[in-house]
Design a protein around this motif. Structure first.
Motif, PDB file in Angstrom:
ATOM      1  N   GLU A  61       6.310  -0.568  -5.599  1.00 57.58           N
ATOM      2  CA  GLU A  61       7.053  -1.182  -4.502  1.00 57.58           C
ATOM      3  C   GLU A  61       8.483  -1.394  -4.978  1.00 57.58           C
ATOM      4  N   ASP A  62       9.460  -1.191  -4.076  1.00 57.49           N
ATOM      5  CA  ASP A  62      10.859  -1.385  -4.463  1.00 57.49           C
ATOM      6  C   ASP A  62      11.104  -2.829  -4.895  1.00 57.49           C
ATOM      7  N   LYS A  72       9.586  -0.941   1.373  1.00 62.16           N
ATOM      8  CA  LYS A  72       9.001   0.384   1.124  1.00 62.16           C
ATOM      9  C   LYS A  72       8.100   0.358  -0.110  1.00 62.16           C
ATOM     10  N   HIS A  94       5.865   3.244  -2.680  1.00 61.12           N
ATOM     11  CA  HIS A  94       5.833   4.664  -3.044  1.00 61.12           C
ATOM     12  C   HIS A  94       4.535   4.993  -3.780  1.00 61.12           C
ATOM     13  N   THR A 106       6.395   7.886   0.599  1.00 59.33           N
ATOM     14  CA  THR A 106       6.893   6.534   0.823  1.00 59.33           C
ATOM     15  C   THR A 106       6.413   6.039   2.182  1.00 59.33           C
ATOM     16  N   PRO A 112       5.939   2.169   4.777  1.00 58.70           N
ATOM     17  CA  PRO A 112       6.287   0.757   4.908  1.00 58.70           C
ATOM     18  C   PRO A 112       5.228  -0.108   4.206  1.00 58.70           C
TER      19      PRO A 112
END
Length: 136
Positions: free
Chosen positions: A107-108, A114, A116, A126, A128
């Protein structure tokens, strides 16, 4: 030394699922990433971040918001750290007609909403984050 040496272990579906979800939350990951069924055991080694899950049989889950079917094997293991699961084994995501293994989930950080998923083939998808919230 075994990877699971010194680990905390929870037996049975209810306790195991509770532990798996609380670990996801503790490390800042969406609680619905591991839709498990008939959990036999969940374990975690805090010193290394090694986590393992044993369930009676393979489970397939359709994440409707992400339009993605994911297969969770009876044996799943990985290393978990803040916003990331790495060296993941036992999870596959359907891509066209194939089921490539998912090897990493990230996760960012800082959060962008987002998440991944990286496969063995080096492909990263990617989505949500809310597509993997608990109950999705």
């Amino acid at each position: 030394m075994a990877e699971n040496e010194g680990g905390i272990v929870k037996k049975g579906h209810e306790e195991g699922l509770k532990m798996a979800v609380s670990l996801l939350e503790e490390f800042g990951l969406p609680g619905g990433l591991l839709p498990l069924a008939n959990v036999i055991e969940v374990g975690f080694v805090r010193a290394t971040g090694y986590m393992w899950i044993v369930q009676q049989k393979k489970v397939e889950h359709d994440f409707k918001m992400a339009n993605k079917v994911v297969s969770y094997g009876s044996d799943i293991n990985a290393y978990i750290e803040t916003k990331r699961i790495k060296k993941l084994r036992g999870v596959k995501a359907r891509e066209m007609m194939m089921w490539p293994p998912v090897t990493e989930i990230r996760e960012d950080d800082p959060p962008t909403g987002k998440i991944h998923f990286k496969s063995l083939a080096g492909i990263t998808k990617t989505f949500p984050v809310q597509a993997f919230a608990f109950g999705q």
